[in-house]
Design a protein around this motif. Structure first.
Motif, PDB file in Angstrom:
ATOM      1  N   HIS A  52       0.939  -1.345  -0.001  1.00  0.00           N
ATOM      2  CA  HIS A  52      -0.061  -0.040   0.077  1.00  0.00           C
ATOM      3  C   HIS A  52       0.825   1.255   0.004  1.00  0.00           C
ATOM      4  O   HIS A  52       0.374   2.209  -0.247  1.00  0.00           O
ATOM      5  CB  HIS A  52      -0.845  -0.129   1.109  1.00  0.00           C
ATOM      6  N   GLU A 112      -0.845 -11.072  -9.564  1.00  0.00           N
ATOM      7  CA  GLU A 112      -0.625 -11.570  -8.012  1.00  0.00           C
ATOM      8  C   GLU A 112      -0.138 -10.508  -6.963  1.00  0.00           C
ATOM      9  O   GLU A 112      -0.562 -10.584  -5.816  1.00  0.00           O
ATOM     10  CB  GLU A 112       0.294 -12.855  -7.937  1.00  0.00           C
ATOM     11  N   TYR A 169      -0.887  -7.065  -7.142  1.00  0.00           N
ATOM     12  CA  TYR A 169      -2.122  -6.487  -7.153  1.00  0.00           C
ATOM     13  C   TYR A 169      -2.873  -7.203  -6.423  1.00  0.00           C
ATOM     14  O   TYR A 169      -3.536  -6.757  -5.499  1.00  0.00           O
ATOM     15  CB  TYR A 169      -2.516  -6.370  -8.543  1.00  0.00           C
ATOM     16  N   ARG A 170      -3.275  -8.537  -6.711  1.00  0.00           N
ATOM     17  CA  ARG A 170      -4.161  -9.386  -5.887  1.00  0.00           C
ATOM     18  C   ARG A 170      -3.911  -9.307  -4.142  1.00  0.00           C
ATOM     19  O   ARG A 170      -4.716  -8.914  -3.465  1.00  0.00           O
ATOM     20  CB  ARG A 170      -4.033 -10.716  -6.445  1.00  0.00           C
ATOM     21  N   SER A 187      -2.292  -7.194  -2.773  1.00  0.00           N
ATOM     22  CA  SER A 187      -2.566  -5.570  -2.361  1.00  0.00           C
ATOM     23  C   SER A 187      -4.028  -5.036  -2.232  1.00  0.00           C
ATOM     24  O   SER A 187      -4.008  -3.738  -1.638  1.00  0.00           O
ATOM     25  CB  SER A 187      -1.772  -4.777  -3.485  1.00  0.00           C
ATOM     26  N   VAL A 188      -4.813  -6.013  -2.720  1.00  0.00           N
ATOM     27  CA  VAL A 188      -6.347  -5.358  -2.491  1.00  0.00           C
ATOM     28  C   VAL A 188      -6.744  -5.862  -0.972  1.00  0.00           C
ATOM     29  O   VAL A 188      -6.536  -6.825  -0.403  1.00  0.00           O
ATOM     30  CB  VAL A 188      -7.280  -6.356  -3.309  1.00  0.00           C
ATOM     31  N   PRO A 189      -7.042  -4.762  -0.206  1.00  0.00           N
ATOM     32  CA  PRO A 189      -7.655  -5.083   1.143  1.00  0.00           C
ATOM     33  C   PRO A 189      -8.942  -6.042   1.376  1.00  0.00           C
ATOM     34  O   PRO A 189      -9.665  -5.976   0.281  1.00  0.00           O
ATOM     35  CB  PRO A 189      -8.141  -3.535   1.597  1.00  0.00           C
ATOM     36  N   HIS A 190      -9.151  -6.834   2.048  1.00  0.00           N
ATOM     37  CA  HIS A 190     -10.067  -7.642   2.422  1.00  0.00           C
ATOM     38  C   HIS A 190     -11.080  -6.961   3.093  1.00  0.00           C
ATOM     39  O   HIS A 190     -10.743  -6.396   3.932  1.00  0.00           O
ATOM     40  CB  HIS A 190      -9.515  -8.909   2.763  1.00  0.00           C
ATOM     41  N   GLU A 191     -12.361  -7.429   3.041  1.00  0.00           N
ATOM     42  CA  GLU A 191     -13.559  -6.628   3.691  1.00  0.00           C
ATOM     43  C   GLU A 191     -13.145  -7.362   5.172  1.00  0.00           C
ATOM     44  O   GLU A 191     -12.756  -8.516   5.523  1.00  0.00           O
ATOM     45  CB  GLU A 191     -14.680  -7.601   3.444  1.00  0.00           C
ATOM     46  N   ALA A 246      -8.683  -3.159   8.105  1.00  0.00           N
ATOM     47  CA  ALA A 246      -8.590  -2.067   8.502  1.00  0.00           C
ATOM     48  C   ALA A 246      -8.771  -1.248   7.138  1.00  0.00           C
ATOM     49  O   ALA A 246      -9.538  -0.390   6.929  1.00  0.00           O
ATOM     50  CB  ALA A 246      -7.468  -1.635   9.228  1.00  0.00           C
ATOM     51  N   ALA A 247      -7.650  -1.658   6.177  1.00  0.00           N
ATOM     52  CA  ALA A 247      -7.846  -0.611   4.853  1.00  0.00           C
ATOM     53  C   ALA A 247      -9.175  -0.857   4.270  1.00  0.00           C
ATOM     54  O   ALA A 247      -9.602   0.136   3.455  1.00  0.00           O
ATOM     55  CB  ALA A 247      -6.754  -1.271   4.012  1.00  0.00           C
ATOM     56  N   PRO A 258     -12.399   2.212   6.134  1.00  0.00           N
ATOM     57  CA  PRO A 258     -11.527   3.169   6.890  1.00  0.00           C
ATOM     58  C   PRO A 258     -12.068   3.823   8.179  1.00  0.00           C
ATOM     59  O   PRO A 258     -11.483   4.216   8.839  1.00  0.00           O
ATOM     60  CB  PRO A 258     -11.867   4.522   5.879  1.00  0.00           C
ATOM     61  N   HIS A 259     -13.313   3.181   8.352  1.00  0.00           N
ATOM     62  CA  HIS A 259     -13.980   3.711   9.843  1.00  0.00           C
ATOM     63  C   HIS A 259     -13.631   2.699  10.663  1.00  0.00           C
ATOM     64  O   HIS A 259     -14.114   2.805  11.761  1.00  0.00           O
ATOM     65  CB  HIS A 259     -15.461   3.760   9.421  1.00  0.00           C
TER      66      HIS A 259
END
Lengths: 131, 131
Positions: free
Chosen positions: A5, A108, A110-111, A113-117, A120-121, A124-125
């Motif tokens: 990130h 891979e 990029y994959r 680096s995608v935040p998971h549900e 925290a990322a 944001p709240h």
């Protein structure tokens, strides 16, 4: 995950000056040529060359179509050279495997680096709620 | 960007039951077969088939190597069929282009889902500071 990130938007291709863009692309063209030429020769460093190329693409946020353009340009150049030498350019088909490998590595990266549900990322709240 | 963060981890391949995994993979194998067979025939729906396949992979957080496995399995099957018919399997090389296109689409989907530095998603505290 976090480390990826920490990309700096100022280093993104689209935010570079014309001169910086040209420099980056010529670096990447040279890197990609090295990857392709080392790919089928059992070159020990081929994997680290792919990593270097892919990391550069990632930090510059290059689109996949830009990577594919680099590939096509190099293949055109090789094709012309082979024609001059009167040789078949069938070998160039094999280099599609190199391109597949390179895009797969980038994908891979990029994959991962995608935040998971739930992370925290991704929300944001999430940490605000805890305060 | 935001919409792609709304992946549900429960739908990730690695979090599925054995039966659900098998179901997903057989769905994706069928989808991929459709993509490959429609790719060079000028089929109008080929692009939407690719999108469907790629979206499914994205929401299941499939790795690129899993996609490549689906490709290899299908190519093995086609190769056996062509051999039975006494035909060359050279045509299968063309399907590498299909694989490149599919991975490129998937890579772009992941790329657009990576938060940028400075965006709320990249810095979970960003909005907290504002409160």
């Amino acid at each position: 995950m976090g480390v990826y990130h920490k990309r700096n938007q100022q280093e993104f291709y689209r935010n570079l000056s014309k001169a910086e863009r040209d420099h980056l692309l010529s670096q990447m063209q040279a890197d990609y040529r090295q990857v392709v030429l080392g790919y089928f020769t059992g070159e020990q460093r081929a994997n680290s060359w792919i990593d270097r190329f892919v990391n550069r693409a990632f930090f510059a946020d290059l689109s996949v179509s830009q990577i594919m353009e680099l590939h096509m340009e190099l293949m055109d150049e090789f094709s012309q050279q082979l024609k001059l030498e009167g040789r078949s350019d069938e070998v160039l088909l094999d280099y599609r495997l190199t391109l597949i490998d390179v895009i797969a590595h980038l994908c891979e990266l990029y994959r991962r680096s995608v935040p998971h549900e739930g992370s925290a990322a991704a929300d944001p709240h999430a940490e605000c709620y805890e305060r």
